[in-house]
Design a protein around this motif. Structure first.
Motif, PDB file in Angstrom:
ATOM      1  N   TYR A   1       0.873  -1.169   0.000  1.00  0.00           N
ATOM      2  CA  TYR A   1       0.000   0.000   0.000  1.00  0.00           C
ATOM      3  C   TYR A   1       0.910   1.219   0.000  1.00  0.00           C
ATOM      4  CZ  TYR A   1      -4.036   2.924   1.165  1.00  0.00           C
ATOM      5  OH  TYR A   1      -5.046   3.861   1.135  1.00  0.00           O
ATOM      6  N   HIS A   2       1.304   1.651  -1.215  1.00  0.00           N
ATOM      7  CA  HIS A   2       2.227   2.765  -1.371  1.00  0.00           C
ATOM      8  C   HIS A   2       1.525   4.120  -1.329  1.00  0.00           C
ATOM      9  CE1 HIS A   2       6.016   0.741  -2.393  1.00  0.00           C
ATOM     10  NE2 HIS A   2       5.296  -0.131  -3.083  1.00  0.00           N
ATOM     11  N   THR A   3       0.313   4.163  -1.858  1.00  0.00           N
ATOM     12  CA  THR A   3      -0.385   5.434  -2.067  1.00  0.00           C
ATOM     13  C   THR A   3      -1.763   5.378  -1.431  1.00  0.00           C
ATOM     14  OG1 THR A   3       0.755   5.694  -4.178  1.00  0.00           O
ATOM     15  CG2 THR A   3      -1.182   7.056  -3.819  1.00  0.00           C
ATOM     16  N   ARG A   4      -2.158   6.465  -0.798  1.00  0.00           N
ATOM     17  CA  ARG A   4      -3.506   6.529  -0.240  1.00  0.00           C
ATOM     18  C   ARG A   4      -4.482   6.771  -1.399  1.00  0.00           C
ATOM     19  NH1 ARG A   4      -3.387  10.484   4.796  1.00  0.00           N
ATOM     20  NH2 ARG A   4      -5.386   9.479   5.239  1.00  0.00           N
ATOM     21  N   PHE A   5      -4.702   5.712  -2.144  1.00  0.00           N
ATOM     22  CA  PHE A   5      -5.465   5.779  -3.385  1.00  0.00           C
ATOM     23  C   PHE A   5      -6.870   6.354  -3.205  1.00  0.00           C
ATOM     24  CE2 PHE A   5      -8.147   3.722  -6.655  1.00  0.00           C
ATOM     25  CZ  PHE A   5      -7.540   4.229  -7.785  1.00  0.00           C
ATOM     26  N   PRO A   6      -7.619   5.961  -2.164  1.00  0.00           N
ATOM     27  CA  PRO A   6      -8.955   6.534  -2.009  1.00  0.00           C
ATOM     28  C   PRO A   6      -8.932   8.055  -1.854  1.00  0.00           C
ATOM     29  CG  PRO A   6      -8.763   4.543  -0.711  1.00  0.00           C
ATOM     30  CD  PRO A   6      -7.382   4.861  -1.206  1.00  0.00           C
ATOM     31  N   GLU A   7      -7.986   8.578  -1.067  1.00  0.00           N
ATOM     32  CA  GLU A   7      -7.880  10.022  -0.909  1.00  0.00           C
ATOM     33  C   GLU A   7      -7.429  10.684  -2.208  1.00  0.00           C
ATOM     34  OE1 GLU A   7      -7.838   8.357   3.150  1.00  0.00           O
ATOM     35  OE2 GLU A   7      -6.862   7.818   1.274  1.00  0.00           O
ATOM     36  N   TYR A   8      -6.566   9.999  -2.943  1.00  0.00           N
ATOM     37  CA  TYR A   8      -6.101  10.489  -4.241  1.00  0.00           C
ATOM     38  C   TYR A   8      -7.289  10.662  -5.191  1.00  0.00           C
ATOM     39  CZ  TYR A   8      -3.612  10.334  -8.748  1.00  0.00           C
ATOM     40  OH  TYR A   8      -3.153  10.606 -10.001  1.00  0.00           O
ATOM     41  N   VAL A   9      -8.162   9.658  -5.229  1.00  0.00           N
ATOM     42  CA  VAL A   9      -9.343   9.722  -6.100  1.00  0.00           C
ATOM     43  C   VAL A   9     -10.282  10.828  -5.640  1.00  0.00           C
ATOM     44  CG1 VAL A   9     -11.401   8.470  -6.869  1.00  0.00           C
ATOM     45  CG2 VAL A   9      -9.187   7.298  -6.766  1.00  0.00           C
ATOM     46  N   ARG A  10     -10.463  10.935  -4.318  1.00  0.00           N
ATOM     47  CA  ARG A  10     -11.375  11.950  -3.788  1.00  0.00           C
ATOM     48  C   ARG A  10     -10.946  13.362  -4.189  1.00  0.00           C
ATOM     49  NH1 ARG A  10     -10.571  12.801   2.309  1.00  0.00           N
ATOM     50  NH2 ARG A  10      -8.660  13.612   1.345  1.00  0.00           N
TER      51      ARG A  10
ATOM     52  N   ARG B   1      -9.676  14.239  -6.884  1.00  0.00           N
ATOM     53  CA  ARG B   1      -9.808  14.446  -8.320  1.00  0.00           C
ATOM     54  C   ARG B   1     -11.220  14.206  -8.844  1.00  0.00           C
ATOM     55  NH1 ARG B   1      -4.865  14.397 -11.088  1.00  0.00           N
ATOM     56  NH2 ARG B   1      -3.079  14.297  -9.693  1.00  0.00           N
ATOM     57  N   ALA B   2     -12.036  13.507  -8.087  1.00  0.00           N
ATOM     58  CA  ALA B   2     -13.375  13.179  -8.562  1.00  0.00           C
ATOM     59  C   ALA B   2     -14.309  13.011  -7.364  1.00  0.00           C
ATOM     60  CB  ALA B   2     -13.350  11.890  -9.396  1.00  0.00           C
ATOM     61  N   PRO B   3     -15.614  13.225  -7.555  1.00  0.00           N
ATOM     62  CA  PRO B   3     -16.575  13.107  -6.450  1.00  0.00           C
ATOM     63  C   PRO B   3     -16.915  11.649  -6.141  1.00  0.00           C
ATOM     64  CG  PRO B   3     -17.724  13.716  -8.451  1.00  0.00           C
ATOM     65  CD  PRO B   3     -16.259  13.709  -8.803  1.00  0.00           C
ATOM     66  N   VAL B   4     -15.922  10.891  -5.710  1.00  0.00           N
ATOM     67  CA  VAL B   4     -16.119   9.485  -5.370  1.00  0.00           C
ATOM     68  C   VAL B   4     -16.019   9.331  -3.854  1.00  0.00           C
ATOM     69  CG1 VAL B   4     -15.274   7.131  -5.656  1.00  0.00           C
ATOM     70  CG2 VAL B   4     -15.122   8.756  -7.561  1.00  0.00           C
ATOM     71  N   PRO B   5     -17.030   8.755  -3.203  1.00  0.00           N
ATOM     72  CA  PRO B   5     -16.998   8.611  -1.747  1.00  0.00           C
ATOM     73  C   PRO B   5     -15.796   7.771  -1.293  1.00  0.00           C
ATOM     74  CG  PRO B   5     -19.199   8.165  -2.603  1.00  0.00           C
ATOM     75  CD  PRO B   5     -18.291   8.239  -3.789  1.00  0.00           C
ATOM     76  N   LEU B   6     -15.195   8.178  -0.181  1.00  0.00           N
ATOM     77  CA  LEU B   6     -14.057   7.428   0.353  1.00  0.00           C
ATOM     78  C   LEU B   6     -14.427   5.973   0.632  1.00  0.00           C
ATOM     79  CD1 LEU B   6     -12.167   9.697   2.932  1.00  0.00           C
ATOM     80  CD2 LEU B   6     -11.256   8.664   0.844  1.00  0.00           C
ATOM     81  N   ALA B   7     -15.608   5.746   1.170  1.00  0.00           N
ATOM     82  CA  ALA B   7     -16.018   4.383   1.524  1.00  0.00           C
ATOM     83  C   ALA B   7     -16.014   3.470   0.305  1.00  0.00           C
ATOM     84  CB  ALA B   7     -17.398   4.399   2.172  1.00  0.00           C
ATOM     85  N   LEU B   8     -16.453   3.992  -0.839  1.00  0.00           N
ATOM     86  CA  LEU B   8     -16.483   3.189  -2.053  1.00  0.00           C
ATOM     87  C   LEU B   8     -15.067   2.870  -2.523  1.00  0.00           C
ATOM     88  CD1 LEU B   8     -17.941   1.880  -4.407  1.00  0.00           C
ATOM     89  CD2 LEU B   8     -18.034   4.114  -5.536  1.00  0.00           C
ATOM     90  N   SER B   9     -14.190   3.870  -2.541  1.00  0.00           N
ATOM     91  CA  SER B   9     -12.811   3.643  -2.975  1.00  0.00           C
ATOM     92  C   SER B   9     -12.107   2.666  -2.059  1.00  0.00           C
ATOM     93  CB  SER B   9     -12.046   4.967  -3.022  1.00  0.00           C
ATOM     94  OG  SER B   9     -12.583   5.833  -3.993  1.00  0.00           O
ATOM     95  N   TYR B  10     -12.315   2.812  -0.757  1.00  0.00           N
ATOM     96  CA  TYR B  10     -11.675   1.894   0.184  1.00  0.00           C
ATOM     97  C   TYR B  10     -12.196   0.474   0.009  1.00  0.00           C
ATOM     98  CZ  TYR B  10      -8.640   4.791   3.059  1.00  0.00           C
ATOM     99  OH  TYR B  10      -7.593   5.559   3.502  1.00  0.00           O
ATOM    100  N   ALA B  11     -13.471   0.327  -0.335  1.00  0.00           N
ATOM    101  CA  ALA B  11     -14.029  -1.009  -0.569  1.00  0.00           C
ATOM    102  C   ALA B  11     -13.327  -1.691  -1.743  1.00  0.00           C
ATOM    103  CB  ALA B  11     -15.530  -0.911  -0.816  1.00  0.00           C
ATOM    104  N   VAL B  12     -13.071  -0.906  -2.812  1.00  0.00           N
ATOM    105  CA  VAL B  12     -12.387  -1.462  -3.986  1.00  0.00           C
ATOM    106  C   VAL B  12     -10.955  -1.850  -3.636  1.00  0.00           C
ATOM    107  CG1 VAL B  12     -11.531  -0.935  -6.298  1.00  0.00           C
ATOM    108  CG2 VAL B  12     -13.819  -0.187  -5.616  1.00  0.00           C
ATOM    109  N   VAL B  13     -10.248  -0.960  -2.943  1.00  0.00           N
ATOM    110  CA  VAL B  13      -8.854  -1.226  -2.584  1.00  0.00           C
ATOM    111  C   VAL B  13      -8.765  -2.389  -1.598  1.00  0.00           C
ATOM    112  CG1 VAL B  13      -6.789  -0.249  -1.521  1.00  0.00           C
ATOM    113  CG2 VAL B  13      -8.170   1.151  -3.051  1.00  0.00           C
ATOM    114  N   ARG B  14      -9.683  -2.446  -0.646  1.00  0.00           N
ATOM    115  CA  ARG B  14      -9.683  -3.547   0.324  1.00  0.00           C
ATOM    116  C   ARG B  14      -9.900  -4.884  -0.377  1.00  0.00           C
ATOM    117  NH1 ARG B  14     -13.068  -1.455   3.595  1.00  0.00           N
ATOM    118  NH2 ARG B  14     -14.929  -2.394   2.678  1.00  0.00           N
ATOM    119  N   ARG B  15     -10.796  -4.909  -1.355  1.00  0.00           N
ATOM    120  CA  ARG B  15     -11.036  -6.144  -2.108  1.00  0.00           C
ATOM    121  C   ARG B  15      -9.790  -6.555  -2.881  1.00  0.00           C
ATOM    122  NH1 ARG B  15     -12.831  -7.590  -7.261  1.00  0.00           N
ATOM    123  NH2 ARG B  15     -14.087  -9.500  -7.310  1.00  0.00           N
TER     124      ARG B  15
END
Length: 336
Positions: A103-112, A114-128
């Motif tokens: 886990y090099h990059t806080r990808f969910p925060e990175y997406v947030r 740049r785009a209106p994507v909820p943190l919970a959704l991004s974290y769900a994808v990364v966790r999977r």
């Protein structure tokens, strides 16, 4: 041992992930291991949306799988949650091969940012993505705690190092600018929160060393800042050493290699009290962390250079490589 690393971040990109992988690779090879890195440079690529300097591999799955079969690695490490990372993950799951991730990059925060994507959704994808990993390698305790709170498991520590021969105190006269010189080194991109530094009312000069998609706009907006573009090697080291304080405005980094490079150069750090700076700087007396970034800069200027240098000497890339290796061994059955 024959180690394969699959990473969507690789040369010609210049960032902390690339520097970490390439340096650890050198250390592992010096220890007698074989390390192969598969990056986007081997495939057809397209520019990443909002960040064209980063190229993403497309249609790589079949070729990547064939490359893995041909290499017959003892273990596979997947460094990033990108197209190549997903393709390598699918190979391992289909063929029952254990693998590790990082886990090099806080990808969910990175997406947030740049785009209106909820943190919970991004974290769900990364966790999977990371769930089947035999070990999810993280650089700091703060990031480990954050991921555990988000439901991640199998977390292992993989610290970072710094080249203290390259990054060392040098003459300050390399930059003939009014002092004190406050410097930022890194990507010039929205997720780095650079504008928090640029808008500070500080005496002396501000210097930005780096490039990225936000540079043109920010350079136009802040013409009094000295913009050097990206630097490497000896030239980069001389820029670091010429600074009086290193300012790190990012709130999304998992570590921040630039923090160690600045400290090794004898330059104190000013940053927010967030993951990365909290783990590298907090309590060590080599920087100031404050929610008021200007106050952090003012206080950091009083820290002696030799204290910063002595602290950085405690970080070794060999130790980082040994940690990486120890995270692989339990799942390969291989011996060092």
């Amino acid at each position: 041992m024959n180690i394969l690393i699959v990473s969507d971040a690789w040369y010609p990109q210049i960032n902390g992930v690339v520097r970490t992988i390439s340096t650890v690779r050198q250390e592992l090879e010096a220890m007698g291991h074989t390390v192969e890195v598969i990056g986007p440079d081997r495939f057809r690529t397209v520019p990443m949306p909002t960040y064209p300097e980063i190229r993403l591999a497309i249609g790589a799955r079949r070729r990547l799988w064939a490359m893995i079969e041909g290499m017959r690695p003892d273990c596979i490490h997947i460094a990033t949650e990108g197209p190549l990372g997903f393709a390598a993950r699918s190979y391992c799951l289909k063929h029952g091969k254990p693998f590790t991730t990082a886990y090099h990059t806080r990808f969910p925060e990175y997406v947030r940012d740049r785009a209106p994507v909820p943190l919970a959704l991004s974290y769900a994808v990364v966790r999977r993505f990371h769930k089947p990993s035999a070990a999810v390698m993280v650089a700091t305790q703060t990031i480990e705690d954050t991921l555990k709170a988000r439901g991640f498991t199998n977390i292992r520590r993989w610290t970072r190092g710094v080249d203290t021969e390259l990054f060392r105190p040098r003459g300050k006269d390399f930059l003939a600018l009014p002092r004190p010189i406050a410097m930022y080194v890194g990507r010039v991109a929205v997720e780095k929160n650079l504008e928090d530094f640029l808008k500070l009312d500080l005496p002396g000069s501000k210097v930005v060393v780096g490039d990225g998609p936000a540079r043109e706009e920010l350079q136009r907006k802040y013409p009094d800042v000295h913009w050097t573009g990206a630097k490497q090697g000896e030239e980069l080291a001389r820029h670091y050493a010429a600074a009086d304080v290193f300012v790190f405005p990012s709130r999304t980094d998992t570590f921040g290699l630039v923090l160690l490079e600045a400290l090794a150069s004898g330059v104190p750090v000013a940053a927010y009290p967030v993951p990365g700076p909290l783990d590298v700087v907090d309590g060590a007396g080599v920087g100031c962390l404050d929610t008021d970034l200007k106050r952090a800069v003012e206080r950091a200027l009083a820290i002696p250079a030799d204290k910063c240098r002595d602290y950085a000497l405690g970080y070794s890339w060999r130790r980082s490589a040994e940690q990486f290796l120890s995270n692989l061994r339990p799942f390969t059955g291989a011996t060092p």
